[in-house]
Design a protein around this motif. Sequence first.
Motif, PDB file in Angstrom:
ATOM      1  N   PRO A 124     -58.207 -81.815  48.734  1.00 40.73           N
ATOM      2  CA  PRO A 124     -58.962 -82.378  49.443  1.00 40.73           C
ATOM      3  C   PRO A 124     -60.035 -81.450  50.426  1.00 40.73           C
ATOM      4  O   PRO A 124     -59.073 -80.489  50.715  1.00 40.73           O
ATOM      5  N   ALA A 125     -61.138 -81.394  50.593  1.00 39.07           N
ATOM      6  CA  ALA A 125     -61.708 -80.431  51.478  1.00 39.07           C
ATOM      7  C   ALA A 125     -61.479 -80.528  52.774  1.00 39.07           C
ATOM      8  O   ALA A 125     -60.865 -81.507  53.347  1.00 39.07           O
ATOM      9  N   PRO A 126     -61.298 -79.539  53.529  1.00 36.20           N
ATOM     10  CA  PRO A 126     -61.003 -79.503  55.126  1.00 36.20           C
ATOM     11  C   PRO A 126     -61.555 -80.722  55.863  1.00 36.20           C
ATOM     12  O   PRO A 126     -61.007 -81.451  56.472  1.00 36.20           O
ATOM     13  N   GLU A 127     -62.917 -80.963  55.497  1.00 37.65           N
ATOM     14  CA  GLU A 127     -63.316 -82.010  56.225  1.00 37.65           C
ATOM     15  C   GLU A 127     -62.811 -83.409  56.009  1.00 37.65           C
ATOM     16  O   GLU A 127     -62.652 -84.284  56.941  1.00 37.65           O
ATOM     17  N   GLU A 128     -62.387 -83.559  54.866  1.00 35.15           N
ATOM     18  CA  GLU A 128     -61.745 -84.745  54.127  1.00 35.15           C
ATOM     19  C   GLU A 128     -60.532 -85.093  55.066  1.00 35.15           C
ATOM     20  O   GLU A 128     -60.056 -86.050  55.376  1.00 35.15           O
ATOM     21  N   VAL A 129     -59.787 -83.900  54.822  1.00 31.71           N
ATOM     22  CA  VAL A 129     -58.289 -83.847  55.552  1.00 31.71           C
ATOM     23  C   VAL A 129     -58.681 -84.048  56.985  1.00 31.71           C
ATOM     24  O   VAL A 129     -57.859 -85.096  57.629  1.00 31.71           O
ATOM     25  N   ARG A 130     -59.395 -83.557  57.873  1.00 30.54           N
ATOM     26  CA  ARG A 130     -59.935 -83.933  59.241  1.00 30.54           C
ATOM     27  C   ARG A 130     -60.122 -85.358  59.478  1.00 30.54           C
ATOM     28  O   ARG A 130     -59.602 -85.921  60.325  1.00 30.54           O
ATOM     29  N   GLN A 131     -60.846 -85.962  58.617  1.00 31.83           N
ATOM     30  CA  GLN A 131     -61.160 -87.490  58.785  1.00 31.83           C
ATOM     31  C   GLN A 131     -60.039 -88.318  58.622  1.00 31.83           C
ATOM     32  O   GLN A 131     -59.746 -89.329  59.210  1.00 31.83           O
ATOM     33  N   GLU A 132     -59.331 -88.049  57.497  1.00 29.08           N
ATOM     34  CA  GLU A 132     -58.232 -88.732  57.331  1.00 29.08           C
ATOM     35  C   GLU A 132     -57.214 -88.883  58.579  1.00 29.08           C
ATOM     36  O   GLU A 132     -56.509 -89.767  58.951  1.00 29.08           O
ATOM     37  N   GLU A 133     -56.887 -87.378  59.030  1.00 35.51           N
ATOM     38  CA  GLU A 133     -55.848 -87.305  60.002  1.00 35.51           C
ATOM     39  C   GLU A 133     -56.311 -87.881  61.551  1.00 35.51           C
ATOM     40  O   GLU A 133     -55.639 -88.704  61.971  1.00 35.51           O
ATOM     41  N   THR A 134     -57.689 -87.951  61.686  1.00 43.23           N
ATOM     42  CA  THR A 134     -58.251 -88.304  62.963  1.00 43.23           C
ATOM     43  C   THR A 134     -58.171 -89.959  62.938  1.00 43.23           C
ATOM     44  O   THR A 134     -57.988 -90.414  63.949  1.00 43.23           O
ATOM     45  N   TYR A 154     -49.659 -93.059  76.455  1.00 40.95           N
ATOM     46  CA  TYR A 154     -49.974 -91.931  77.478  1.00 40.95           C
ATOM     47  C   TYR A 154     -49.705 -90.442  77.298  1.00 40.95           C
ATOM     48  O   TYR A 154     -50.354 -89.619  77.324  1.00 40.95           O
ATOM     49  N   ALA A 155     -48.590 -90.293  76.343  1.00 42.06           N
ATOM     50  CA  ALA A 155     -48.168 -89.175  75.935  1.00 42.06           C
ATOM     51  C   ALA A 155     -48.779 -88.816  74.980  1.00 42.06           C
ATOM     52  O   ALA A 155     -48.857 -87.304  74.749  1.00 42.06           O
ATOM     53  N   LEU A 156     -49.672 -89.499  74.137  1.00 41.62           N
ATOM     54  CA  LEU A 156     -50.492 -88.782  73.244  1.00 41.62           C
ATOM     55  C   LEU A 156     -52.076 -88.691  73.536  1.00 41.62           C
ATOM     56  O   LEU A 156     -52.878 -88.618  72.720  1.00 41.62           O
ATOM     57  N   THR A 157     -52.301 -88.724  74.765  1.00 40.74           N
ATOM     58  CA  THR A 157     -53.588 -88.303  75.421  1.00 40.74           C
ATOM     59  C   THR A 157     -53.595 -86.623  75.475  1.00 40.74           C
ATOM     60  O   THR A 157     -52.692 -86.111  75.637  1.00 40.74           O
ATOM     61  N   SER A 158     -54.949 -86.262  75.595  1.00 40.53           N
ATOM     62  CA  SER A 158     -55.126 -84.884  75.943  1.00 40.53           C
ATOM     63  C   SER A 158     -54.751 -84.352  77.363  1.00 40.53           C
ATOM     64  O   SER A 158     -54.734 -85.479  78.337  1.00 40.53           O
ATOM     65  N   SER A 163     -62.071 -91.120  71.126  1.00 39.91           N
ATOM     66  CA  SER A 163     -62.533 -89.586  70.918  1.00 39.91           C
ATOM     67  C   SER A 163     -61.131 -88.803  70.684  1.00 39.91           C
ATOM     68  O   SER A 163     -60.280 -89.027  71.588  1.00 39.91           O
ATOM     69  N   LEU A 164     -61.178 -87.866  69.754  1.00 43.64           N
ATOM     70  CA  LEU A 164     -59.819 -86.893  69.886  1.00 43.64           C
ATOM     71  C   LEU A 164     -60.274 -85.604  69.725  1.00 43.64           C
ATOM     72  O   LEU A 164     -61.412 -85.168  69.350  1.00 43.64           O
ATOM     73  N   VAL A 165     -59.084 -84.811  70.152  1.00 38.15           N
ATOM     74  CA  VAL A 165     -59.340 -83.389  69.966  1.00 38.15           C
ATOM     75  C   VAL A 165     -58.068 -82.767  69.714  1.00 38.15           C
ATOM     76  O   VAL A 165     -56.745 -83.314  69.937  1.00 38.15           O
ATOM     77  N   GLY A 166     -58.008 -81.783  69.170  1.00 36.00           N
ATOM     78  CA  GLY A 166     -56.959 -80.995  68.660  1.00 36.00           C
ATOM     79  C   GLY A 166     -56.101 -79.951  69.654  1.00 36.00           C
ATOM     80  O   GLY A 166     -56.815 -79.246  70.284  1.00 36.00           O
ATOM     81  N   GLU A 167     -54.863 -80.589  70.027  1.00 41.48           N
ATOM     82  CA  GLU A 167     -54.006 -79.718  70.970  1.00 41.48           C
ATOM     83  C   GLU A 167     -52.790 -79.680  70.635  1.00 41.48           C
ATOM     84  O   GLU A 167     -52.054 -80.684  70.089  1.00 41.48           O
ATOM     85  N   GLY A 168     -51.945 -78.471  70.644  1.00 46.05           N
ATOM     86  CA  GLY A 168     -50.721 -78.292  70.168  1.00 46.05           C
ATOM     87  C   GLY A 168     -50.340 -78.640  68.735  1.00 46.05           C
ATOM     88  O   GLY A 168     -49.177 -79.347  68.441  1.00 46.05           O
ATOM     89  N   GLY A 169     -51.262 -78.326  67.667  1.00 47.54           N
ATOM     90  CA  GLY A 169     -51.283 -78.787  66.254  1.00 47.54           C
ATOM     91  C   GLY A 169     -51.117 -80.246  66.186  1.00 47.54           C
ATOM     92  O   GLY A 169     -50.667 -80.548  64.933  1.00 47.54           O
ATOM     93  N   THR A 170     -51.659 -81.060  66.898  1.00 51.79           N
ATOM     94  CA  THR A 170     -51.676 -82.543  66.512  1.00 51.79           C
ATOM     95  C   THR A 170     -53.085 -82.767  67.325  1.00 51.79           C
ATOM     96  O   THR A 170     -53.676 -82.147  68.079  1.00 51.79           O
ATOM     97  N   TRP A 171     -53.482 -84.320  66.718  1.00 58.21           N
ATOM     98  CA  TRP A 171     -54.555 -84.825  67.646  1.00 58.21           C
ATOM     99  C   TRP A 171     -54.352 -85.825  68.579  1.00 58.21           C
ATOM    100  O   TRP A 171     -53.510 -86.419  68.560  1.00 58.21           O
ATOM    101  N   ARG A 172     -55.052 -85.529  69.681  1.00 61.82           N
ATOM    102  CA  ARG A 172     -54.828 -86.397  70.904  1.00 61.82           C
ATOM    103  C   ARG A 172     -56.069 -86.917  71.470  1.00 61.82           C
ATOM    104  O   ARG A 172     -57.153 -86.677  71.160  1.00 61.82           O
ATOM    105  N   VAL A 173     -56.023 -88.312  72.023  1.00 58.17           N
ATOM    106  CA  VAL A 173     -56.863 -89.104  72.436  1.00 58.17           C
ATOM    107  C   VAL A 173     -57.561 -88.543  73.747  1.00 58.17           C
ATOM    108  O   VAL A 173     -56.582 -88.340  74.553  1.00 58.17           O
TER     109      VAL A 173
END
Length: 204
Positions: A90-100, A120-124, A188-198
């Motif tokens: 999978p291309a990096p963009e495909e991986v990003r879409q699946e994960e998010t 709440y613990a999974l928010t940015s 909307s999500l953003v990458g923090e600490g190696g994971t995606w957070r809301v």
Amino acid sequence: MASDTPQLTVKEKEPLRLLLEEEGAHPDSLVPKELGDAVGRSAAADRAQAKQGPAHGRRRLFILAGVTLMTLLLAALAMGVVPSPLGHAPAPEEVRQEETQAAARSWLELVDAANAEASYALTSEAFRELNTLETRTRVSASVRMLLGATVSRQLVSVETPPTPQGYTIVKFATRFENREAAMTETVSLVGEGGTWRVAGVFVE
């Protein structure tokens, strides 16, 4: 010792020689078979090679080169050097879409279950700076009371707008118990600490 084989005179040999030349026979064919066999085969091979010419040699060389190339390619496939045509990474963009989209769906399911602390613990970090757990719990409960329970949720799109923070926007078409038409949930999500957070959520 006298030979039993009848001898031909010069006059008798001449028509025979002309006939052999016309038929394309080699004079060596008159030699007894035990002696002429090897010579005949060698001459035939030379004539066949002369007829085929250099093109046959090149064709044979190309065939050998093709076999060698195929052998090397199969070896490279076996070692994992060349990517297999039967599948692709999978291309990096495909991986990003699946994960998010998976992260957004999981977070919304926590909200559906009224699990305020886990969602709440999974928010940015920026989200938590603007919203306390109590505030988030109160707002979520009031919205859920208006909309009712979630009936269905289908992915609409995953977008990555050009932002410095690297946000990814995931949209769902969601049907709620108290609404006839489907509504759009935007997470909307953003990458923090190696994971995606809301980082934010909107329902419209």
